[in-house]
Design a protein around this motif. Structure first.
Motif, PDB file in Angstrom:
ATOM      1  N   PHE A  83       0.859  -1.178   0.000  1.00  0.00           N
ATOM      2  CA  PHE A  83       0.000   0.000   0.000  1.00  0.00           C
ATOM      3  C   PHE A  83       0.898   1.232   0.000  1.00  0.00           C
ATOM      4  O   PHE A  83       1.390   1.659   1.052  1.00  0.00           O
ATOM      5  CB  PHE A  83      -0.916  -0.001   1.218  1.00  0.00           C
ATOM      6  N   GLY A 137      -6.704   0.771   1.993  1.00  0.00           N
ATOM      7  CA  GLY A 137      -5.796  -0.236   1.448  1.00  0.00           C
ATOM      8  C   GLY A 137      -6.268  -0.740   0.088  1.00  0.00           C
ATOM      9  O   GLY A 137      -5.476  -0.868  -0.845  1.00  0.00           O
ATOM     10  N   GLU A 161      -5.510   1.761  -2.443  1.00  0.00           N
ATOM     11  CA  GLU A 161      -4.087   1.810  -2.757  1.00  0.00           C
ATOM     12  C   GLU A 161      -3.652   0.631  -3.617  1.00  0.00           C
ATOM     13  O   GLU A 161      -2.827   0.788  -4.523  1.00  0.00           O
ATOM     14  CB  GLU A 161      -3.257   1.814  -1.468  1.00  0.00           C
ATOM     15  N   ASN A 162      -4.138  -0.570  -3.293  1.00  0.00           N
ATOM     16  CA  ASN A 162      -3.682  -1.762  -4.011  1.00  0.00           C
ATOM     17  C   ASN A 162      -4.650  -2.920  -3.766  1.00  0.00           C
ATOM     18  O   ASN A 162      -4.580  -3.599  -2.754  1.00  0.00           O
ATOM     19  CB  ASN A 162      -2.265  -2.134  -3.548  1.00  0.00           C
ATOM     20  N   ILE A 205      -9.014  -0.434   5.813  1.00  0.00           N
ATOM     21  CA  ILE A 205      -8.974  -1.483   4.788  1.00  0.00           C
ATOM     22  C   ILE A 205      -9.469  -0.907   3.456  1.00  0.00           C
ATOM     23  O   ILE A 205      -8.900  -1.194   2.399  1.00  0.00           O
ATOM     24  CB  ILE A 205      -9.809  -2.706   5.223  1.00  0.00           C
ATOM     25  N   LEU A 239      -2.271  -3.832   8.975  1.00  0.00           N
ATOM     26  CA  LEU A 239      -3.456  -4.300   8.248  1.00  0.00           C
ATOM     27  C   LEU A 239      -3.363  -5.788   7.927  1.00  0.00           C
ATOM     28  O   LEU A 239      -4.375  -6.482   7.846  1.00  0.00           O
ATOM     29  CB  LEU A 239      -3.654  -3.500   6.954  1.00  0.00           C
TER      30      LEU A 239
END
Ligand code: ATP
Ligand code: MG
Lengths: 249, 348
Positions: A99, B203, B206-207, B200, A110
């Motif tokens: 990320f 996240g 982002e990817n 999350i 995470l």
């Protein structure tokens, strides 16, 4: 030719007839592969041999054209990536998937948070970051880090989930000598509590960790033997050299 | 980024400004202006719906107007037929959210790529717009309320106090109520974004591959985010319907979707404050340009948008924020150099 012990015990991973075709290209060709619980296996092969595609088939990022994958003796072909991962698989991809816009800490947290409560996830994240030697980067945005550092962050993300099967696709790429030595230690340590498959081109690194090795060529298993035998194997040397000659031409 | 919400001064400042306006606004500001601000408040809620799904879920929807319109029509029909506005307000959130679940399920479980997602949301909006325009005849009525085709639905009731259908809010009360809705939506979104669910989502933005490789079900996650955005857009549609006391198919127009996109882009994707500033700035500008009657205001708005995209590609708030941070760093460095050496070493 193969020296794989052929007993019928439990296998954390089995593939049978695994095949992945992209149009006319057969990237993975009828692969029968077995991995014992807790085994550390190196996967070698020239560029384009199909190693990364093999990993993608194992993790549901690609649905194989033919064949079966058994994870912990359960068929997983056709399952979604997250379902396979939740059965206990962790993968570091060849091109790091991290990320970018968030901090190292949050990346790793995470990962830990998927399995753990908030509190425990925090502790696991910190411990894993420490172990991977990236404590000094903990507040940095991952997108700003060097390639080798990003590799370590991704490794920490994999380890933080404590998977039973760890797949590492060229983890040493872009690393400095020190980082690579640490990586070797981490891989050996991880292999004490999980089965690990490592894809690498870096021979120095492979010598540090490898025992039993599988060599891919043109999508198929070419050899399976102990590392010393592989190093002496003329045919293996030739497929590597052949590829390099092709590339030079 | 990871500091808790309660220790973020920006959050408290925003809530403080919101509550101060809510309480003091109608006391110190004249009624005409208050009604004007009420409009900005409604559109801000609409802007937040897209700011959330785009900036914090990575879902770029060209069809936010579909949910805005759906909420507006839901409110119009149900409030006229029920004669009370409390349940209709709830429905104007719930029905678009449920539709968002259905559409989101189709799009995300069908693994539509981002481009197709844009196309599908746009086409859905167009279909709604077409459908709403085709409901002119008396046979098109729901619960005794005629949809009215391109003429729309008139006489939509003002919000009343719960359980008292005849106790309507006056303009000052309406402003306060809407302001409260805006503050609540803002607070709820900030809490959600700061939660692990929100982390999350970021996240996933982002990817996606990595999020899935960590074991998160990105499809389910996105459906939830999308549906929540749909519900908020629907609620803002209901606010719009009662504010204007009238609704027509233009609630479903591409222009409405485009405005939301422009507000969010101008204010900054990935913030909530930015899109609100975008609403205020650009709506005010449209109003002024409309009064001048020199040029088509849409043309001028488009031109301003292009300039903004070129000059502030990240949007207003992120640009100002990084400029402030850079200035702060410079100022500290300047002080560090002029001060004693130990000041410099403590900088690590
Ligand atoms: N998505 C795809 N579409 C078409 N062809 C592909 C795709 N992915 C891989 N291939 C092809 O499949 C073959 C195997 O590629 P793969 O990336 O698995 O090799 P590799 O062993 O990982 O090589 P390297 O050591 O360079 O990483 C190559 O010929 C590649 O061009
Ligand atoms: Mg590869």
């Amino acid at each position: 030719m193969t020296e794989t012990p052929k007993d019928e015990g439990y296998r954390i991973l089995r593939t049978s007839g695994l095949t992945m075709r992209f149009g006319g290209v057969t990237a993975v060709d009828n692969v029968d592969f077995e991995l014992r619980d807790g085994e550390l296996r190196c996967l070698l092969g020239p560029n384009g041999a199909g190693k990364s595609t093999f990993f993608k088939c194992l993790t549901g990022q690609l649905v194989p054209t033919e064949g079966r994958v058994l994870l912990k003796e359960q068929p997983i072909t056709g399952l979604n990536t997250h379902e396979i991962v939740n059965m206990g698989v962790g993968i570091k991809t060849q091109v790091p998937n991290v990320f970018d816009g968030i901090s190292v800490y949050e990346n790793v947290r995470l990962s830990a948070r998927r399995k753990h409560t908030v509190r425990i996830a925090r502790d696991v994240a910190e411990a894993t970051i420490e172990k991977c030697g990236i404590r000094h980067l903990i507040r940095r945005e991952v997108g700003q880090l060097a390639h080798g550092q990003r590799q370590l962050v991704e490794l920490a993300m994999v380890l933080a989930a404590s998977p039973d099967l760890i797949l590492l696709d060229e983890p040493a790429a872009g690393m400095t000598g020190d980082e690579r030595d640490r990586l070797a230690q981490l891989v050996l340590e991880a292999a004490r509590s999980a089965a690990v498959i490592v894809v690498e081109h870096d021979m120095q690194f492979i010598r540090q960790i490898a025992k039993f090795v599988t060599v891919f060529n043109r999508g198929a298993i070419f050899r399976e033997a102990m590392i010393d035998d592989i190093m002496r194997d003329r045919a293996v040397q030739e497929i590597y050299l052949g590829k390099q000659a092709d590339a030079a031409a | 980024m990871e500091k808790p919400l309660t220790r973020d001064p920006g959050f408290w400042i925003m809530v403080g400004i919101g509550l101060a306006l809510l309480v003091l606004g109608p006391i110190f500001i004249d009624m005409f202006t208050i009604m004007q601000i009420t409009q900005y408040v409604v559109l801000s809620v609409f802007a937040l719906s897209l700011a959330y799904i785009w900036g914090f879920g990575g879902i770029l929807s060209f069809g936010q107007a579909a949910f805005f319109g759906l909420g507006a029509y839901t409110f119009a029909v149900s409030s006229i037929s029920i004669g009370d506005t409390t349940l209709p307000l709830v429905l104007s959130f719930a029905i678009p959210a449920a539709f968002g679940v259905a559409l989101g399920y189709f799009m995300f479980y069908g693994k539509l790529s981002d481009v197709y997602l844009g196309v599908v949301t746009m086409v859905v909006t167009l279909i709604f717009w077409k459908l709403a325009n085709h409901t002119a005849g008396p046979e098109y009525s729901i619960a005794g309320v005629r949809l009215g085709g391109f003429n729309g639905i008139p006489s939509i009731p003002t919000i009343n106090f719960p359980g008292q259908p005849d106790a309507w809010l006056d303009p000052a009360q309406l402003f306060r109520f809407f302001m409260a809705v805006l503050v609540v939506v803002y607070v709820v979104l900030r809490i959600l974004i700061a939660s692990d669910f929100g982390r999350i989502s970021i996240g996933i933005r982002e990817n996606e591959t990595r999020a899935a490789l960590l074991g998160y079900d990105i499809r389910r996650h996105k459906v939830i985010v999308f549906a929540l955005g749909s519900g908020i857009a629907g609620l803002s549609g209901a606010m719009w319907a009662t504010y204007q006391s009238f609704i027509d198919p233009n609630a479903f127009s591409m222009e409405m979707s485009a405005k939301a996109l422009i507000w969010v882009m101008a204010g900054g994707v990935g913030t909530l404050l930015g899109p609100i500033l975008g609403v205020i700035g650009l709506q005010w500008l449209t109003l002024k340009l409309g009064m001048m009657e020199l040029l088509n205001s849409l043309v001028v708005l488009g031109a301003i948008m292009m300039v903004l995209v070129l000059a502030l590609p990240k949007g207003l708030v992120p640009t100002v924020k990084s400029a402030c941070l850079a200035g702060w760093a410079l100022w500290r460095r300047g002080r560090g150099v002029s001060a004693s050496a130990k000041k410099v070493t403590s900088d690590d």
